[in-house]
Design an enzyme around this catalytic site. Sequence first.
Site, mmCIF file in Angstrom:
data_model
loop_
_atom_site.group_PDB
_atom_site.id
_atom_site.type_symbol
_atom_site.label_atom_id
_atom_site.label_comp_id
_atom_site.label_asym_id
_atom_site.label_seq_id
_atom_site.Cartn_x
_atom_site.Cartn_y
_atom_site.Cartn_z
ATOM 1 N N ALA A 1 0.855 -1.187 0.000
ATOM 2 C CA ALA A 1 0.000 0.000 0.000
ATOM 3 C C ALA A 1 0.898 1.247 0.000
ATOM 4 O O ALA A 1 0.804 2.124 0.857
ATOM 5 C CB ALA A 1 -0.953 -0.003 1.195
ATOM 6 N N HIS B 1 3.039 4.614 -0.632
ATOM 7 C CA HIS B 1 2.697 6.034 -0.801
ATOM 8 C C HIS B 1 3.998 6.841 -0.836
ATOM 9 O O HIS B 1 5.098 6.254 -0.741
ATOM 10 C CB HIS B 1 1.780 6.494 0.338
ATOM 11 C CG HIS B 1 2.277 6.111 1.697
ATOM 12 N ND1 HIS B 1 3.364 6.697 2.281
ATOM 13 C CD2 HIS B 1 1.848 5.174 2.577
ATOM 14 C CE1 HIS B 1 3.582 6.166 3.458
ATOM 15 N NE2 HIS B 1 2.671 5.214 3.669
ATOM 16 N N HIS C 1 6.906 6.049 1.515
ATOM 17 C CA HIS C 1 7.808 4.938 1.160
ATOM 18 C C HIS C 1 8.840 5.411 0.134
ATOM 19 O O HIS C 1 10.012 5.073 0.216
ATOM 20 C CB HIS C 1 7.017 3.764 0.563
ATOM 21 C CG HIS C 1 6.111 3.100 1.546
ATOM 22 N ND1 HIS C 1 4.744 3.243 1.513
ATOM 23 C CD2 HIS C 1 6.371 2.287 2.596
ATOM 24 C CE1 HIS C 1 4.204 2.539 2.494
ATOM 25 N NE2 HIS C 1 5.158 1.955 3.166
ATOM 26 N N GLN D 1 2.654 -9.510 13.406
ATOM 27 C CA GLN D 1 2.719 -8.220 14.094
ATOM 28 C C GLN D 1 1.342 -7.589 14.306
ATOM 29 O O GLN D 1 1.223 -6.501 14.840
ATOM 30 C CB GLN D 1 3.663 -7.253 13.383
ATOM 31 C CG GLN D 1 3.169 -6.702 12.062
ATOM 32 C CD GLN D 1 4.253 -5.879 11.373
ATOM 33 O OE1 GLN D 1 5.213 -6.420 10.835
ATOM 34 N NE2 GLN D 1 4.112 -4.558 11.398
ATOM 35 N N GLY E 1 10.718 4.623 8.441
ATOM 36 C CA GLY E 1 10.120 5.949 8.629
ATOM 37 C C GLY E 1 10.018 6.296 10.114
ATOM 38 O O GLY E 1 9.768 5.433 10.955
ATOM 39 N N LYS F 1 7.680 7.879 11.357
ATOM 40 C CA LYS F 1 6.279 7.864 11.819
ATOM 41 C C LYS F 1 6.104 6.768 12.865
ATOM 42 O O LYS F 1 5.441 6.951 13.875
ATOM 43 C CB LYS F 1 5.305 7.638 10.665
ATOM 44 C CG LYS F 1 3.851 7.695 11.147
ATOM 45 C CD LYS F 1 2.875 7.622 10.012
ATOM 46 C CE LYS F 1 2.757 6.250 9.450
ATOM 47 N NZ LYS F 1 2.166 5.269 10.391
ATOM 48 N N GLN G 1 9.045 1.764 16.547
ATOM 49 C CA GLN G 1 9.519 0.647 15.708
ATOM 50 C C GLN G 1 10.983 0.885 15.295
ATOM 51 O O GLN G 1 11.804 -0.026 15.331
ATOM 52 C CB GLN G 1 8.636 0.517 14.476
ATOM 53 C CG GLN G 1 9.198 -0.423 13.423
ATOM 54 C CD GLN G 1 8.215 -0.681 12.295
ATOM 55 O OE1 GLN G 1 7.339 -1.503 12.423
ATOM 56 N NE2 GLN G 1 8.368 0.023 11.185
ATOM 57 N N SER H 1 -0.295 3.965 5.068
ATOM 58 C CA SER H 1 -1.106 3.076 4.228
ATOM 59 C C SER H 1 -2.546 3.052 4.729
ATOM 60 O O SER H 1 -3.481 2.846 3.970
ATOM 61 C CB SER H 1 -0.527 1.667 4.272
ATOM 62 O OG SER H 1 0.822 1.726 3.885
ATOM 63 N N ARG H 2 -2.711 3.288 6.031
ATOM 64 C CA ARG H 2 -4.068 3.268 6.610
ATOM 65 C C ARG H 2 -4.915 4.453 6.136
ATOM 66 O O ARG H 2 -6.137 4.396 6.210
ATOM 67 C CB ARG H 2 -3.987 3.278 8.133
ATOM 68 C CG ARG H 2 -3.485 1.969 8.708
ATOM 69 C CD ARG H 2 -3.757 1.896 10.203
ATOM 70 N NE ARG H 2 -3.574 0.544 10.689
ATOM 71 C CZ ARG H 2 -2.429 0.045 11.127
ATOM 72 N NH1 ARG H 2 -1.367 0.805 11.146
ATOM 73 N NH2 ARG H 2 -2.351 -1.199 11.545
#
Length: 284
Positions: free
Chosen positions: A33, A35, A38, A62, A150, A152, A156, A189-190
């Site tokens: 997905a 964008h 990425h 995950q 990323g 964001k 992680q 992606s969400r």
Amino acid sequence: MMQVFYDKDSFIEFIKTQKKLDNKIGFAPTMGALHAGHISLYRAAKKENDIVVSSIFVNPTQFNNPDDLEKYPRTIDDDIAKLADSFLVDAVYVPRIEDIYPDGMARKHYDFGGIENEMEGAARPGHFDGVGTVIEELFLQVQPANAYFGEKDFQQLKIIEKLVEILDLKIKIHGVKIYREANGLAMSSRNMRLSETEKQTSSLIYKTLTKVNEWFKISSIPEITSRVKAIFDGENMELEYFLIADEATLKAIDSITEGKNFRAFIVVNVDNVRLIDNLHLDFI
Ligand code: PAF
């Protein structure tokens, strides 16, 4: 010409050839997905490596919520077309489940020194073990010199840095700045699951973070927190959590200590779409 590999054996052959050629591999793993966020990872990778590899794999271990896994957007043909059009990526790996989980779909368990229990770790039990499991396997197969993630998903990013340290891998981890829509909404992606109106109203998330950055210089943390709660009260979105944390430990703070770095973290649910964002906070 970009190459696409749909199984482990052919991909490993490709990696072996790159190693023989002594090519430095830059790697950006994804769940598809794709964008512009990425694309910014590939752009960073292109500058520092001989070849750029990406992977597309929606990693079941995950997801702690089966509904979220089921609804996760899968747009593989579009993704491959976007990657080819970007002229930034040399190879895309689209593994099958058995290429990543040959012995059944189990999560490994990691001790990331406590950062795995904060924020997203507390909200999504097992999530970071799932991320660690898939990234450990992908790193083993791809053998990159550099890997790109990323900011964001800031927690992680810290988890992956810790993973590389625990496993003693010679891979340099790079955090890439959050790529935003024109209205400030962090690319994700969400976002594909939001209506146009929801995308507009969700710009409140970043607007709030920028206000937090201003307040941070003059107000106490409890004061800031109650203002953020008040902003989302009465809006058509649910504030799941907001906190200011030490960037190193990711522990929430309620007062400021000089000499440390702090970041605001926020999670908002908009019609069952979980949006996360964060912002580094400046002292002056
Ligand atoms: O950030 C993501 O897209 C995923 O968590 C990752 C790093 C590709 C692991 O599945």
